[in-house]
Design a protein around this motif. Structure first.
Motif, PDB file in Angstrom:
ATOM      1  N   ARG A 190      -1.452  42.091  50.248  1.00  0.00           N
ATOM      2  CA  ARG A 190      -0.008  42.093  50.038  1.00  0.00           C
ATOM      3  C   ARG A 190       0.460  43.399  49.406  1.00  0.00           C
ATOM      4  N   ALA A 191       1.686  43.776  49.714  1.00  0.00           N
ATOM      5  CA  ALA A 191       2.295  44.966  49.126  1.00  0.00           C
ATOM      6  C   ALA A 191       3.790  44.735  48.993  1.00  0.00           C
ATOM      7  N   HIS A 192       4.503  45.763  48.519  1.00  0.00           N
ATOM      8  CA  HIS A 192       5.927  45.649  48.218  1.00  0.00           C
ATOM      9  C   HIS A 192       6.720  46.640  49.056  1.00  0.00           C
ATOM     10  N   ARG A 193       7.702  46.133  49.786  1.00  0.00           N
ATOM     11  CA  ARG A 193       8.485  46.978  50.694  1.00  0.00           C
ATOM     12  C   ARG A 193       9.133  48.153  49.957  1.00  0.00           C
ATOM     13  N   ALA A 194       9.690  47.890  48.789  1.00  0.00           N
ATOM     14  CA  ALA A 194      10.420  48.944  48.074  1.00  0.00           C
ATOM     15  C   ALA A 194       9.523  50.142  47.786  1.00  0.00           C
ATOM     16  N   ILE A 195       8.285  49.878  47.381  1.00  0.00           N
ATOM     17  CA  ILE A 195       7.356  50.971  47.076  1.00  0.00           C
ATOM     18  C   ILE A 195       6.937  51.687  48.354  1.00  0.00           C
ATOM     19  N   LEU A 196       6.665  50.924  49.404  1.00  0.00           N
ATOM     20  CA  LEU A 196       6.252  51.534  50.671  1.00  0.00           C
ATOM     21  C   LEU A 196       7.375  52.378  51.266  1.00  0.00           C
ATOM     22  N   ARG A 197       8.621  51.874  51.193  1.00  0.00           N
ATOM     23  CA  ARG A 197       9.753  52.646  51.720  1.00  0.00           C
ATOM     24  C   ARG A 197       9.908  53.967  50.973  1.00  0.00           C
ATOM     25  N   ALA A 198       9.683  53.932  49.681  1.00  0.00           N
ATOM     26  CA  ALA A 198       9.809  55.167  48.898  1.00  0.00           C
ATOM     27  C   ALA A 198       8.682  56.146  49.190  1.00  0.00           C
ATOM     28  N   ALA A 199       7.548  55.635  49.688  1.00  0.00           N
ATOM     29  CA  ALA A 199       6.380  56.490  49.929  1.00  0.00           C
ATOM     30  C   ALA A 199       6.488  57.287  51.212  1.00  0.00           C
ATOM     31  N   SER A 200       7.172  56.753  52.232  1.00  0.00           N
ATOM     32  CA  SER A 200       7.230  57.476  53.506  1.00  0.00           C
ATOM     33  C   SER A 200       8.422  57.040  54.348  1.00  0.00           C
ATOM     34  N   ASP A 201       8.893  57.978  55.167  1.00  0.00           N
ATOM     35  CA  ASP A 201      10.005  57.675  56.083  1.00  0.00           C
ATOM     36  C   ASP A 201       9.585  56.684  57.153  1.00  0.00           C
ATOM     37  N   VAL A 202       8.299  56.708  57.529  1.00  0.00           N
ATOM     38  CA  VAL A 202       7.817  55.773  58.552  1.00  0.00           C
ATOM     39  C   VAL A 202       7.930  54.346  58.040  1.00  0.00           C
ATOM     40  N   PHE A 203       7.479  54.105  56.817  1.00  0.00           N
ATOM     41  CA  PHE A 203       7.626  52.776  56.235  1.00  0.00           C
ATOM     42  C   PHE A 203       9.103  52.415  56.087  1.00  0.00           C
ATOM     43  N   ALA A 204       9.926  53.380  55.716  1.00  0.00           N
ATOM     44  CA  ALA A 204      11.353  53.112  55.546  1.00  0.00           C
ATOM     45  C   ALA A 204      11.974  52.634  56.848  1.00  0.00           C
ATOM     46  N   CYS A 205      11.622  53.267  57.968  1.00  0.00           N
ATOM     47  CA  CYS A 205      12.130  52.849  59.271  1.00  0.00           C
ATOM     48  C   CYS A 205      11.552  51.492  59.685  1.00  0.00           C
ATOM     49  N   MET A 206      10.271  51.293  59.385  1.00  0.00           N
ATOM     50  CA  MET A 206       9.594  50.053  59.777  1.00  0.00           C
ATOM     51  C   MET A 206      10.249  48.827  59.158  1.00  0.00           C
ATOM     52  N   PHE A 207      10.706  48.986  57.908  1.00  0.00           N
ATOM     53  CA  PHE A 207      11.247  47.830  57.199  1.00  0.00           C
ATOM     54  C   PHE A 207      12.769  47.757  57.245  1.00  0.00           C
ATOM     55  N   LYS A 208      13.343  48.411  58.256  1.00  0.00           N
ATOM     56  CA  LYS A 208      14.764  48.212  58.496  1.00  0.00           C
ATOM     57  C   LYS A 208      14.993  46.799  59.036  1.00  0.00           C
ATOM     58  N   GLN A 209      16.206  46.334  58.957  1.00  0.00           N
ATOM     59  CA  GLN A 209      16.523  44.951  59.277  1.00  0.00           C
ATOM     60  C   GLN A 209      16.103  44.547  60.687  1.00  0.00           C
ATOM     61  N   THR A 210      16.202  45.470  61.640  1.00  0.00           N
ATOM     62  CA  THR A 210      15.974  45.100  63.041  1.00  0.00           C
ATOM     63  C   THR A 210      14.515  45.179  63.483  1.00  0.00           C
ATOM     64  N   MET A 211      13.661  45.742  62.683  1.00  0.00           N
ATOM     65  CA  MET A 211      12.267  45.892  63.087  1.00  0.00           C
ATOM     66  C   MET A 211      11.503  44.594  62.884  1.00  0.00           C
ATOM     67  N   ARG A 212      10.502  44.361  63.758  1.00  0.00           N
ATOM     68  CA  ARG A 212       9.721  43.119  63.697  1.00  0.00           C
ATOM     69  C   ARG A 212       9.019  42.979  62.355  1.00  0.00           C
ATOM     70  N   GLU A 213       8.447  44.091  61.850  1.00  0.00           N
ATOM     71  CA  GLU A 213       7.741  44.031  60.575  1.00  0.00           C
ATOM     72  C   GLU A 213       8.673  43.617  59.438  1.00  0.00           C
ATOM     73  N   SER A 214       9.956  44.028  59.548  1.00  0.00           N
ATOM     74  CA  SER A 214      10.915  43.664  58.514  1.00  0.00           C
ATOM     75  C   SER A 214      11.284  42.197  58.601  1.00  0.00           C
ATOM     76  N   VAL A 215      11.447  41.713  59.813  1.00  0.00           N
ATOM     77  CA  VAL A 215      11.837  40.309  60.011  1.00  0.00           C
ATOM     78  C   VAL A 215      10.710  39.369  59.617  1.00  0.00           C
ATOM     79  N   GLU A 216       9.478  39.665  60.067  1.00  0.00           N
ATOM     80  CA  GLU A 216       8.355  38.768  59.825  1.00  0.00           C
ATOM     81  C   GLU A 216       7.620  39.061  58.520  1.00  0.00           C
ATOM     82  N   GLY A 217       7.756  40.277  58.008  1.00  0.00           N
ATOM     83  CA  GLY A 217       7.052  40.627  56.787  1.00  0.00           C
ATOM     84  C   GLY A 217       5.550  40.745  56.968  1.00  0.00           C
TER      85      GLY A 217
END
Length: 390
Positions: free
Chosen positions: A54-81
């Motif tokens: 397990r990890a935390h979206r907020a930390i991952l988003r701050a670490a890289s732009d790729v993670f930031a895009c991945m966890f946008k509302q419309t992405m599968r990874e964001s919806v399913e976690g």
């Protein structure tokens, strides 16, 4: 191989107490982030080859732009976690996330989570005959073996995981040791018999303090090792290193910090057999120490884990982790060349090719320019195809 947990703090104020207070505050923050690594309330699940993390979206988003895009509302990874990484181990993911969360590594991540078959476990004797074995206190990678009977009837097989092997043999005085065989033998050798070196395995013969000939199951009998780059007889406390490489079907010897020399057996060592370190004595009450050089029990991150961490950093463009990983891989390349370790070189270059780490690929090609054993393997067609292509 990575930066330590604490680094100098520069606050820009000429006040030592202020600097110390700031350092203590940062240590507190680091401890808080350390605790979050084991937080069961993480809102992202990485599904891995051997479990979940397990990890935390907020930390991952701050670490890289790729993670930031991945966890946008419309992405599968964001919806399913959930992020599926079926080719990544839990050990590598934990090292990767710790670098993101805290900027440093913890050796416990690979020592106690199973990064390889021998991590965190002690060496052990698989099988022995007329042999006394002692594991010194507080060690996991050293065994003392003492013969108990004469006439090549004292022998031992030492557990060494699987794949490539690298062992060091030490004696208080090689000249006084008499006759001893050091080498590798099949892990499933069956009952150890007298003069096992004639029927099973591949061996170097130390006699009168000299390492000069080899024996093997393929009929090799007393064949001289050509161009020995070590003194004969050996220095009394010399360290003999044995390295077995499945990829090249060969075994090599080195003395102290000298270069490796390939043992001249009649045939190549069969690749479809699992081997372990082996020792047999002619005289009774003689002792050698066996050290497993490949056992990843130290503070050095296992190479396979390091490559996976670098690949994850490249995949998700975590620049800070990627730059540090590349520096360590470049250092490991230089170390591999210094040890004549073509297996580690191939592993690093193959990982760099697979993940398109250009800086590591260029460092590997530069390293290969002055790597005679690697050139021999290339000319004999024994390198991995994609490595040879590079």
């Amino acid at each position: 191989s990575f930066p330590p947990a604490t680094r100098p703090i520069f606050c820009g104020v000429n006040n030592r107490s202020c600097c110390m207070a700031l350092s203590e505050d940062i240590k507190h923050v680091l401890a808080m982030y350390e605790g979050m690594l084991d937080d069961e309330d993480g809102d992202v699940i990485f599904r891995l080859a051997d479990g979940e993390f397990r990890a935390h979206r907020a930390i991952l988003r701050a670490a890289s732009d790729v993670f930031a895009c991945m966890f946008k509302q419309t992405m599968r990874e964001s919806v399913e976690g959930v992020v599926d990484l079926p080719d990544v181990s839990k050990v590598s993911m934990r090292v990767f996330l710790r670098l993101i969360y805290t900027g440093h590594v913890d050796v416990a991540d690979w020592q106690h989570m199973g990064a390889g078959p021998s991590v965190g476990t002690q060496m052990r004797v698989l099988q022995q005959a007329n042999m006394n074995s002692i594991l010194p206190p507080d060690t996991v990678s050293l065994l003392q073996l003492t013969s108990q009977a004469p006439g090549w009837t004292s022998a031992a097989l030492v557990d060494s995981g699987h794949g490539g092997l690298e062992f060091c043999f030490r004696s208080a005085n090689w000249a006084e040791l008499g006759n001893v065989m050091i080498g590798i033998a099949p892990r499933d050798s069956g009952q150890l018999v007298q003069s096992v070196f004639n029927s099973r395995g591949f061996w170097g013969f130390v006699s009168g303090g000299c390492l000069s000939t080899v024996y093997a199951q393929d009929g090799t009998r007393g064949r001289a090792i050509p161009s020995q780059p070590w003194p004969s007889p050996l220095p009394s406390t010399a360290k003999i290193t044995l390295k077995y490489s499945p990829s090249s079907s060969s075994m090599m010897f080195a003395v102290d910090d000298g270069p490796f020399t390939t043992a001249p057996f009649n045939t190549s060592i069969p690749r479809d057999t699992a081997y372990c370190a082996a020792v047999t004595f002619f005289e009774p009450f003689k002792t050698v120490e066996v050290v497993d050089m490949a056992r990843p029990s130290s503070a050095v991150c296992p190479l396979a884990t390091l490559i996976e961490v670098a690949s994850l950093a490249k995949k998700y463009m975590v620049k800070r982790v990627l730059s540090r990983s590349i520096c360590v891989l470049q250092k490991r390349l230089a170390e591999a060349r210094a040890r004549d370790d073509t297996d580690d070189f191939e592993l690093i270059l193959a990982g760099a090719v697979a993940s398109d780490m250009v800086a590591v690929r260029m460092a590997a090609l530069d390293c290969a320019r002055n790597f005679p054993i690697l050139k021999e393997k290339f000319e004999e067609g024994k390198l991995r195809p994609h490595v040879a292509c590079e």
